[in-house]
Scaffold this motif. Structure first.
Motif, PDB file in Angstrom:
ATOM      1  N   UNK A  22     -13.400  30.582 137.175  1.00  0.00           N
ATOM      2  CA  UNK A  22     -14.372  29.500 137.007  1.00  0.00           C
ATOM      3  C   UNK A  22     -15.764  30.094 136.795  1.00  0.00           C
ATOM      4  N   UNK A  23     -16.077  31.152 137.531  1.00  0.00           N
ATOM      5  CA  UNK A  23     -17.369  31.818 137.374  1.00  0.00           C
ATOM      6  C   UNK A  23     -17.493  32.542 136.039  1.00  0.00           C
ATOM      7  N   UNK A  24     -16.368  32.953 135.451  1.00  0.00           N
ATOM      8  CA  UNK A  24     -16.365  33.670 134.177  1.00  0.00           C
ATOM      9  C   UNK A  24     -16.069  32.758 132.990  1.00  0.00           C
ATOM     10  N   UNK A  25     -15.980  31.474 133.226  1.00  0.00           N
ATOM     11  CA  UNK A  25     -15.510  30.557 132.189  1.00  0.00           C
ATOM     12  C   UNK A  25     -16.374  30.593 130.929  1.00  0.00           C
ATOM     13  N   UNK A  26     -17.625  30.946 131.045  1.00  0.00           N
ATOM     14  CA  UNK A  26     -18.481  31.045 129.866  1.00  0.00           C
ATOM     15  C   UNK A  26     -17.961  32.110 128.893  1.00  0.00           C
ATOM     16  N   UNK A  27     -17.109  33.027 129.382  1.00  0.00           N
ATOM     17  CA  UNK A  27     -16.543  34.081 128.534  1.00  0.00           C
ATOM     18  C   UNK A  27     -15.281  33.619 127.817  1.00  0.00           C
ATOM     19  N   UNK A  28     -14.767  32.465 128.184  1.00  0.00           N
ATOM     20  CA  UNK A  28     -13.567  31.946 127.542  1.00  0.00           C
ATOM     21  C   UNK A  28     -13.228  30.582 128.095  1.00  0.00           C
ATOM     22  N   UNK A  69      -7.025  35.410 133.849  1.00  0.00           N
ATOM     23  CA  UNK A  69      -7.636  35.598 132.535  1.00  0.00           C
ATOM     24  C   UNK A  69      -8.104  34.252 132.013  1.00  0.00           C
ATOM     25  N   UNK A  70      -9.270  34.227 131.430  1.00  0.00           N
ATOM     26  CA  UNK A  70      -9.742  33.060 130.701  1.00  0.00           C
ATOM     27  C   UNK A  70     -10.013  33.520 129.270  1.00  0.00           C
ATOM     28  N   UNK A  71      -9.588  32.711 128.290  1.00  0.00           N
ATOM     29  CA  UNK A  71      -9.543  33.169 126.902  1.00  0.00           C
ATOM     30  C   UNK A  71     -10.439  32.339 125.992  1.00  0.00           C
ATOM     31  N   UNK A  72     -11.091  33.051 125.103  1.00  0.00           N
ATOM     32  CA  UNK A  72     -11.771  32.443 123.970  1.00  0.00           C
ATOM     33  C   UNK A  72     -11.033  32.967 122.756  1.00  0.00           C
TER      34      UNK A  72
END
Length: 112
Positions: A22-28, A69-72
């Motif tokens: 959730x904190x890294x969501x801007x990355x994907x 992992x969060x993906x763009x």
């Protein structure tokens, strides 16, 4: 861009890595996933869309080790299949990566 977050410790790992995503969501923001290890058994949840604000979807994942992992999507579709983590066909390991694996054929041949 993608965001990768892992945890090894004494607490239940899935809620920790979900918050990390959730904190890294801007990355994907296209898709996300979490894999946890419980007594050497891999458990996986992955979805298309935003990382949820609650632990409801990852609550069933038990274990004190997890990878998320969060993906763009820069390559391939935005689908649950292309969301990470990816599990080996025999379920023995999971992996995430950032970017396109250009030498995947060579790596596959070596692993086979």
């Amino acid at each position: 861009m993608c965001g990768i977050f892992g945890y090894v410790g004494s607490k239940q790992a899935a809620p920790i890595v979900r918050q990390g995503l959730k904190n890294l969501e801007y990355r994907g923001y296209d898709s996300w996933g979490v894999v946890a290890v419980d007594q050497q058994q891999l458990q996986l949840v992955k979805r298309v869309g935003e990382v949820p604000d609650t632990n409801e979807l990852v609550a069933k994942l038990r274990g004190t080790v997890a990878l998320a992992h969060t993906r763009w999507a820069t390559n391939g579709g935005v689908t649950q299949i292309t969301a990470h983590p990816h599990l080996a066909s025999d379920g023995r390991f999971a992996l995430v990566h950032n970017g396109i694996v250009e030498n995947y054929l060579q790596l596959r041949d070596e692993l086979e």
